[in-house]
Design a protein around this motif. Structure first.
Motif, short mmCIF file in Angstrom:
data_model
loop_
_atom_site.label_atom_id
_atom_site.label_comp_id
_atom_site.label_asym_id
_atom_site.label_seq_id
_atom_site.Cartn_x
_atom_site.Cartn_y
_atom_site.Cartn_z
N ILE A 245 11.17 -32.46 9.26
CA ILE A 245 9.84 -32.72 9.81
C ILE A 245 9.39 -34.12 9.42
N THR A 246 9.60 -34.49 8.18
CA THR A 246 9.27 -35.85 7.75
C THR A 246 10.29 -36.85 8.25
N HIS A 247 11.58 -36.43 8.30
CA HIS A 247 12.62 -37.29 8.87
C HIS A 247 12.20 -37.74 10.27
N GLY A 248 11.68 -36.80 11.05
CA GLY A 248 11.00 -37.13 12.29
C GLY A 248 11.87 -37.54 13.45
N LEU A 249 13.06 -36.99 13.56
CA LEU A 249 13.97 -37.34 14.65
C LEU A 249 13.95 -36.30 15.77
N ILE B 294 8.13 -45.94 2.79
CA ILE B 294 9.56 -45.61 2.83
C ILE B 294 9.73 -44.12 3.13
N ASN B 295 10.51 -43.81 4.14
CA ASN B 295 10.78 -42.43 4.53
C ASN B 295 12.19 -42.07 4.07
N THR B 296 12.30 -41.18 3.07
CA THR B 296 13.63 -40.80 2.56
C THR B 296 13.98 -39.34 2.87
N ALA B 297 13.24 -38.73 3.79
CA ALA B 297 13.52 -37.33 4.14
C ALA B 297 14.85 -37.20 4.86
N ILE B 298 15.48 -36.03 4.71
CA ILE B 298 16.76 -35.75 5.36
C ILE B 298 16.70 -34.37 6.03
N SER B 299 17.05 -34.35 7.31
CA SER B 299 17.03 -33.10 8.07
C SER B 299 17.92 -32.04 7.41
N GLY B 300 17.39 -30.83 7.36
CA GLY B 300 18.14 -29.70 6.85
C GLY B 300 18.06 -29.49 5.34
N TRP B 301 17.43 -30.41 4.64
CA TRP B 301 17.43 -30.32 3.17
C TRP B 301 16.41 -29.33 2.64
N ARG B 302 16.74 -28.83 1.46
CA ARG B 302 15.84 -27.98 0.68
C ARG B 302 15.45 -28.71 -0.60
N ILE B 303 14.52 -28.12 -1.34
CA ILE B 303 14.01 -28.77 -2.54
C ILE B 303 15.10 -28.99 -3.59
#
Length: 234
Positions: free
Chosen positions: A27-31, A60-69
């Motif tokens: 969601i933060t990755h935003g693709l 800086i956006n460091t989010a990655i799709s599919g990741w968990r905490i």
């Protein structure tokens, strides 16, 4: 107002350039689901470095799709610490609540413990943590994520226990869906659990409101445009 909120206001009223790290999952990755439009991090970039004229701030956006905490914690140095942030926002949990996937099923209490660890690590850097709940979703078409309400509550509980700034995206999306078919905010979603362009506009509005990212009226271009986009999707 939390002590962190007071620190943030001091930063925003000062001359020190602020480094913002926004991290999380897809969601933060935003693709993909914005279909080429801006995601909420992009909107915040324009608001902060454009309308607020904080031209030396870095977003800086460091989010990655599919990741968990747990994956974020394992890669904390790269995802967060290496950037020497002043402010770190976390939106996570849409994958954590899933009962499918290679990492297996985790319980809300385990998730909350990991988020608490994340907050402690951010504060150890001298940075301000900001927690966001996940947007509400279409559970009927994503039954594997039917526990998302519990995971949103876990985020709220950690924010309360640790005195962290909270942006309750879940509550806002649920409010926008009230009265629609199955109470789903259809116009804000690109699929059962990813916000579309209008959904990302709403995410940005909620962050801007909670963090009081208020540009001067004569330079306020971004917020009206975002409000119009959200209104058109209702």
């Amino acid at each position: 107002m939390t002590a962190d909120a007071t620190r943030l206001r001091t930063l925003l009223h000062g001359d020190t350039p602020v480094t913002w790290v926004l991290t999380g999952d897809s969601i933060t990755h935003g693709l993909v689901h914005t279909h080429g439009a801006r995601n909420y991090v992009d909107h915040l970039h324009e608001l902060i470095r454009g309308d607020m004229s904080r031209i030396q701030d870095v977003i800086i956006n460091t989010a990655i799709s599919g990741w968990r905490i747990v994956q974020l914690l394992d890669d904390f140095e790269r995802r967060v610490a290496t950037w020497r942030p002043h402010v770190v926002t976390l939106m996570i949990g849409t994958n954590d609540c899933s009962t499918t996937g290679a990492l297996g099923t985790i319980e809300p209490a385990e998730f909350a413990a990991s988020v608490t660890d994340f907050v402690a690590r951010v504060r150890a850097l001298g940075a301000i943590p900001v927690l966001q709940t996940q947007p509400a979703i279409d559970v009927r078409n994503a039954p594997e994520r039917s526990r998302i309400t519990e995971f949103a509550q876990a985020i709220r509980d950690v924010a309360t226990a640790e005195d962290v700034i909270l942006i309750d995206q879940f509550a806002r999306f649920a409010e926008m869906g009230a009265g629609h078919v199955n109470d789903i905010p259809w116009g804000l979603l690109g699929d059962p659990f990813h916000p579309n362009a209008a959904g990302h506009a709403l995410l940005a509005l909620e962050v801007a409101g909670a963090l009081k990212l208020a540009p001067l009226p004569e330079r306020d271009r971004v917020l009206p445009a975002l409000r119009a986009l959200v209104h058109a999707a209702r």
